[in-house]
Design a protein around this motif. Structure first.
Motif, PDB file in Angstrom:
ATOM      1  N   ILE A 224      -8.971  -0.973  -4.330  1.00 50.90           N
ATOM      2  CA  ILE A 224      -8.371  -1.993  -4.042  1.00 50.90           C
ATOM      3  C   ILE A 224      -9.394  -2.868  -3.376  1.00 50.90           C
ATOM      4  O   ILE A 224     -10.717  -2.474  -2.685  1.00 50.90           O
ATOM      5  CB  ILE A 224      -7.369  -1.356  -2.599  1.00 50.90           C
TER       6      ILE A 224
ATOM      7  N   LEU B 297       0.630  -1.164  -0.056  1.00 58.11           N
ATOM      8  CA  LEU B 297       0.037   0.151  -0.073  1.00 58.11           C
ATOM      9  C   LEU B 297       0.771   1.348   0.041  1.00 58.11           C
ATOM     10  O   LEU B 297       0.682   2.378  -0.547  1.00 58.11           O
ATOM     11  CB  LEU B 297      -0.881   0.041   1.214  1.00 58.11           C
TER      12      LEU B 297
ATOM     13  N   LYS C  63      -0.616   5.152   2.168  1.00 53.24           N
ATOM     14  CA  LYS C  63      -0.284   4.582   3.519  1.00 53.24           C
ATOM     15  C   LYS C  63       1.138   5.046   3.835  1.00 53.24           C
ATOM     16  O   LYS C  63       2.494   4.413   3.707  1.00 53.24           O
ATOM     17  CB  LYS C  63      -0.243   3.030   3.586  1.00 53.24           C
TER      18      LYS C  63
END
Length: 393
Positions: free
Chosen positions: A84, A73, A330
């Motif tokens: 996703i 991520l 992320k």
């Protein structure tokens, strides 16, 4: 998926395997997952758009799975979140409460349905088993086959071209990650050299690495520093390396021209050294005192400049982390957290209290999530084993 696309029927009893996967794993193998995707996205003949990013999972998420999901991520830009989805295997046909609960608890960014639950597709892997005699067993296996084929159909229908995303922002994330990794490695070497100036020396040594992607490094012949130490394999010409901008290095102290860099299977390290200075007598020592004083002044000027250079590099690394937090899907991945353990204390020593508070908030928020702690724990344990392996070579 291939069986569905090829129109294979249950009665034909055909099973396709794409690859044979080795049973032995470990961090070194897992690191290559993100590496290979990074290579695929950056290659001129690779992937430039994405329809879906699919994570396959059983009924729970282990530390290793948390790490892999986190590391993958962290490669993507924020605009990929709705691409996703999850492919849940070993399904019995009922709602997969365990894995959905784990996904929600870990706050894994993904596409959500109208109930705000992670979009997922269920597959029963018993279809690969040998056919059992008895009508009830055959019926159960046929149901598993049909359910899985129906889920594949639903998954393929979900790949709406309107949801397709360019990997342009993801490419920016990858470049920023490479620069941050190179900058952090360079900064650690320079700080180590600075802190052990009297009893250590910098030397160039052959690279010992189990990964062919890390068997060469790009170093600056002027600054005598590692500018791109890990995974510097993509190009042979230093000018084409990701850490170069407009022909000049963005990492080394002097920001030297690419022509001053070499790419080879050697890198700089700090080694302890022993130095003994003998004086014939006190008079000779006194005679040299004035000269030494002059030299000390020059050295202090050099050290002050060195400190300024390190401070400038700390600023650049901080800004890179900030930029990643804005564009990365992320930003609090294990990749980033592992560097904060080194970086935050150095910023505190430099008096950058505002930066320290901001990065500590990032680390505190990230480590409050069990998934991030699991991923970081797996990464640190794996790195410790790798370091032990290499030190024993």
């Amino acid at each position: 998926m291939f069986k569905y696309l090829l129109g294979v029927k249950f009665e034909e009893e055909l099973w396709y395997e794409i690859t044979e996967e080795a049973a032995t794993r470990g961090l070194e193998k897992d690191l290559k997952v993100a590496e290979n995707l990074s290579t695929l996205f950056q290659s001129s003949d690779g992937v430039c758009e994405v329809d879906a990013v699919c994570f396959a999972s059983k009924n729970r998420l282990s530390d290793r799975q948390h790490y892999i999901i986190s590391s993958i991520l962290s490669l993507f830009g924020k605009d990929i979140v709705n691409n996703i989805v999850f492919l849940i295997t070993h399904s019995d046909g009922l709602p997969p409460k365990n894995v959905i609960g784990a996904i929600n608890k870990a706050r894994i960014p993904c596409r959500r349905d109208h109930n705000n639950q992670p979009v997922h597709f269920l597959f029963n892997n018993r279809q690969a088993d040998a056919r059992h005699p008895g009508e009830c067993y055959v019926r159960a296996q046929k149901c598993a086959w049909e359910d899985s084929m129906e889920e594949i159909k639903k998954f393929l229908q979900s790949l709406d071209e309107k949801n397709r995303r360019s990997l342009e922002l993801t490419s920016d994330v990858l470049i920023e990650r490479i620069i941050l990794e190179a900058s952090m490695c360079n900064l650690q070497l320079r700080v180590q050299e600075k802190e052990s100036k009297k009893e250590a020396a910098k030397v160039k040594v052959p690279i010992e690495s189990a990964s062919w992607k890390s068997r060469k490094a790009m170093t600056c012949t002027v600054c005598e520093e590692n500018c791109h130490e890990f995974d510097c394999w993509w190009v042979s010409n230093p000018n084409q390396c990701e850490v170069m901008k407009n022909g000049f290095c963005t990492v080394c102290t002097g920001k030297s021209h690419h022509s001053k860099h070499v790419k080879e299977n050697k890198k700089y390290v700090i080694r302890n050294s022993s130095m003994t200075i003998e004086f014939d007598d006190v008079e000779k020592e006194c005679e040299k005192a004035q000269e030494q004083s002059k030299r000390l002044s020059v050295v202090m000027d050099y050290l002050d400049q060195d400190l300024q250079d390190i401070e400038d590099q700390q600023s650049e690394a901080y800004m890179t982390i900030k930029h990643l937090s804005q564009i990365s899907l992320k930003p609090d991945s294990a990749f980033t957290l592992q560097h904060l353990d080194f970086f935050i204390p150095k910023l505190r020593e430099a008096g950058k209290q505002d930066w320290v508070r901001e990065l500590e908030d990032l680390r505190r928020t990230a480590e409050a999530e069990e998934a991030n702690k699991d991923a970081l724990s797996y990464l640190k344990a794996g790195l410790a084993k790798l370091n032990l392996f290499f030190s024993g070579q």
